[in-house]
Motif scaffolding. Structure first.
Motif, mmCIF file in Angstrom:
data_model
loop_
_atom_site.group_PDB
_atom_site.id
_atom_site.type_symbol
_atom_site.label_atom_id
_atom_site.label_comp_id
_atom_site.label_asym_id
_atom_site.label_seq_id
_atom_site.Cartn_x
_atom_site.Cartn_y
_atom_site.Cartn_z
ATOM 1 N N VAL A 118 0.873 -1.159 0.000
ATOM 2 C CA VAL A 118 0.000 0.000 0.000
ATOM 3 C C VAL A 118 0.914 1.213 0.000
ATOM 4 O O VAL A 118 1.716 1.382 0.903
ATOM 5 C CB VAL A 118 -0.886 0.008 1.275
ATOM 6 C CG1 VAL A 118 -1.630 1.302 1.393
ATOM 7 C CG2 VAL A 118 -1.834 -1.154 1.260
ATOM 8 N N LYS A 119 0.826 2.013 -1.033
ATOM 9 C CA LYS A 119 1.703 3.194 -1.051
ATOM 10 C C LYS A 119 0.841 4.393 -0.752
ATOM 11 O O LYS A 119 -0.098 4.676 -1.487
ATOM 12 C CB LYS A 119 2.351 3.358 -2.426
ATOM 13 C CG LYS A 119 3.545 2.487 -2.655
ATOM 14 C CD LYS A 119 4.335 3.010 -3.851
ATOM 15 C CE LYS A 119 5.422 2.033 -4.255
ATOM 16 N NZ LYS A 119 4.952 0.692 -4.561
ATOM 17 N N MET A 120 1.136 5.080 0.302
ATOM 18 C CA MET A 120 0.320 6.248 0.622
ATOM 19 C C MET A 120 1.230 7.421 0.943
ATOM 20 O O MET A 120 1.556 7.643 2.105
ATOM 21 C CB MET A 120 -0.603 5.926 1.798
ATOM 22 C CG MET A 120 -1.644 4.914 1.369
ATOM 23 S SD MET A 120 -2.771 4.386 2.642
ATOM 24 C CE MET A 120 -3.333 5.865 3.381
ATOM 25 N N GLU A 169 -6.797 2.477 -9.581
ATOM 26 C CA GLU A 169 -6.631 2.606 -8.144
ATOM 27 C C GLU A 169 -7.926 2.242 -7.457
ATOM 28 O O GLU A 169 -9.000 2.535 -7.972
ATOM 29 C CB GLU A 169 -6.344 4.070 -7.828
ATOM 30 C CG GLU A 169 -5.180 4.253 -6.918
ATOM 31 C CD GLU A 169 -4.886 5.716 -6.703
ATOM 32 O OE1 GLU A 169 -3.740 5.989 -6.354
ATOM 33 O OE2 GLU A 169 -5.786 6.537 -6.887
ATOM 34 N N GLU A 221 -9.896 2.693 -3.707
ATOM 35 C CA GLU A 221 -9.831 3.365 -2.429
ATOM 36 C C GLU A 221 -10.777 2.662 -1.468
ATOM 37 O O GLU A 221 -11.933 2.403 -1.796
ATOM 38 C CB GLU A 221 -10.263 4.822 -2.607
ATOM 39 C CG GLU A 221 -10.005 5.653 -1.388
ATOM 40 C CD GLU A 221 -10.290 7.123 -1.650
ATOM 41 O OE1 GLU A 221 -10.424 7.488 -2.822
ATOM 42 O OE2 GLU A 221 -10.385 7.861 -0.673
ATOM 43 N N ARG A 237 -3.110 -1.013 -7.185
ATOM 44 C CA ARG A 237 -2.929 0.139 -6.303
ATOM 45 C C ARG A 237 -4.079 0.199 -5.321
ATOM 46 O O ARG A 237 -5.232 0.391 -5.706
ATOM 47 C CB ARG A 237 -2.912 1.428 -7.107
ATOM 48 C CG ARG A 237 -1.701 1.571 -7.954
ATOM 49 C CD ARG A 237 -1.550 2.995 -8.324
ATOM 50 N NE ARG A 237 -0.467 3.148 -9.261
ATOM 51 C CZ ARG A 237 -0.268 4.235 -9.969
ATOM 52 N NH1 ARG A 237 -1.114 5.237 -9.858
ATOM 53 N NH2 ARG A 237 0.746 4.307 -10.791
ATOM 54 N N LYS A 278 -5.419 1.996 -1.706
ATOM 55 C CA LYS A 278 -5.148 2.956 -0.654
ATOM 56 C C LYS A 278 -6.359 3.085 0.237
ATOM 57 O O LYS A 278 -7.463 2.705 -0.125
ATOM 58 C CB LYS A 278 -4.744 4.309 -1.230
ATOM 59 C CG LYS A 278 -5.773 4.990 -2.048
ATOM 60 C CD LYS A 278 -5.214 6.315 -2.525
ATOM 61 C CE LYS A 278 -6.383 7.180 -2.932
ATOM 62 N NZ LYS A 278 -6.000 8.421 -3.532
ATOM 63 N N GLN A 328 -5.749 2.247 10.224
ATOM 64 C CA GLN A 328 -5.675 3.494 9.465
ATOM 65 C C GLN A 328 -4.980 4.579 10.276
ATOM 66 O O GLN A 328 -4.180 5.361 9.746
ATOM 67 C CB GLN A 328 -7.080 3.946 9.069
ATOM 68 C CG GLN A 328 -7.665 3.123 7.949
ATOM 69 C CD GLN A 328 -9.086 3.538 7.644
ATOM 70 O OE1 GLN A 328 -9.988 3.347 8.443
ATOM 71 N NE2 GLN A 328 -9.295 4.107 6.489
ATOM 72 N N GLN A 341 2.680 8.186 8.415
ATOM 73 C CA GLN A 341 2.777 9.190 7.368
ATOM 74 C C GLN A 341 3.234 10.516 7.947
ATOM 75 O O GLN A 341 4.048 11.222 7.356
ATOM 76 C CB GLN A 341 1.414 9.383 6.696
ATOM 77 C CG GLN A 341 1.049 8.304 5.744
ATOM 78 C CD GLN A 341 -0.327 8.542 5.162
ATOM 79 O OE1 GLN A 341 -1.270 8.827 5.885
ATOM 80 N NE2 GLN A 341 -0.431 8.425 3.875
ATOM 81 N N GLU A 383 6.249 6.524 3.754
ATOM 82 C CA GLU A 383 5.272 6.520 2.671
ATOM 83 C C GLU A 383 4.907 5.144 2.169
ATOM 84 O O GLU A 383 3.853 4.973 1.579
ATOM 85 C CB GLU A 383 5.830 7.306 1.480
ATOM 86 C CG GLU A 383 5.922 8.778 1.765
ATOM 87 C CD GLU A 383 6.500 9.549 0.593
ATOM 88 O OE1 GLU A 383 6.557 10.756 0.697
ATOM 89 O OE2 GLU A 383 6.892 8.925 -0.405
#
Lengths: 158, 146
Positions: A46-48, A111, A113, A147, A149, B123, B130, B135
């Motif tokens: 997970v790239k955030m 992507e 979400e 992807r 997120k 989360q 973050q 990241e």
């Protein structure tokens, strides 16, 4: 003929193996005690990045998956882009219908979400990610959406 | 009178050689299989299982493992800390990483969360990381045989 007289003439005994066997048992007990059967673990990436990414021209806009939970944390409802989905198997076939036909590059830029209730148990989220990121066919993993997120966390209920 | 004199050096309980051979076999077996590197798998966490979970093809360059228990506490390097107390530890890690190439942005945070943990807490954990400058995240699950 070799005649053994009384004890005075016996040679020194052959190498006594008892201490070696003792140490060998010690080693064995050590290794048995420190042996741990580990289950293999795998990762979902997970790239955030913190900076809000400017929406690139993705072939498809980000898909939104909403997951609703009851008070206990069990899965109460699944909505794929506002459309209710009964279970993960249907979710996967919907995702295949959405991205299965596109080429690999377009698929790589799609992507999804995840908008999840706060108290939902984590295993359901992993189940959802499993359903949308790929499927296993003939022992091969076919990728779907790569992807993933998370949306902003919702406020905890109560 | 017939008496059998034991040969010197012979063990009293019959021939032990096969037993010693088997013991050596067992030792060799465990020595080959022993794996000291799994210190990051804490037993207080039961991972969710997934049929797609497969170990990464290449080992992650700079992994950092965070474990989230069912109650919402975070285990970092063996210590259990509440989620609020995590930020200073993460900032310390970030400082160490910034001296390396890529810094914190190139490091991957491996999140091992219990299957009954609340997703909102996962989360929040991601948000805390973050805020500290990380990241890339990896959500860990155990392999489930289909």
């Amino acid at each position: 003929m070799k005649v053994r007289k009384n004890r005075e003439e016996t040679k020194d005994p052959d190498l006594d193996m008892t201490p070696m066997i003792d140490i060998v048992f010690q080693l064995l007990i050590f290794f048995v005690m420190t042996f741990k059967i580990v289950t293999l673990e795998g990762d979902f990436d997970v790239k955030m990045p913190r900076a809000a990414p400017s929406p690139q021209a993705a072939p498809l806009p980000p898909i939104r998956l909403t997951m609703q939970a009851d008070a206990e944390g069990n899965l109460a409802g699944l909505l794929l882009d506002r459309k209710p989905v009964p279970d993960f198997a249907t979710l996967r076939s919907e995702v295949i219908a959405l991205v299965g036909g596109t080429d690999a590059q377009a698929r790589a830029e799609t992507e999804i979400e995840l908008d999840v209730d706060y108290q939902l148990k984590y295993q359901h989220v992993i189940g959802a990610i499993t359903a949308v990121t790929g499927y296993v066919r003939d022992d091969q993993i076919q990728k779907l959406i790569e992807r993933v997120k998370f949306a902003q966390p919702r406020q905890p209920a109560g | 009178m017939k008496y059998s004199k034991k040969k010197s050096g012979e063990v009293a309980a019959g021939d032990m050689t096969p037993m010693i051979d088997m013991t050596f076999q067992l030792i060799a077996f465990f020595m080959i299989l022993i794996n000291f590197s799994e210190a990051d798998q804490d037993d207080r966490i039961t991972l969710p299982s997934s049929e797609l979970a497969k170990p990464p093809d290449a080992p992650l360059t700079t992994p950092l493992t965070l474990q989230l228990t069912e109650e919402g506490k975070v285990i970092f390097s063996g210590d259990m800390v509440p989620l609020d107390g995590l930020r200073p530890l993460l900032l310390r890690e970030k400082q160490v990483l910034d001296r390396q190439e890529g810094g914190a942005a190139a490091a991957t945070i491996i999140i091992r969360a219990d299957l009954n943990a609340k997703t909102g807490e996962v989360q929040k954990l991601i948000e805390t990381c973050q805020a500290a400058g990380f990241e890339k995240f990896a959500l860990r699950a155990k392999q489930q045989s289909t």
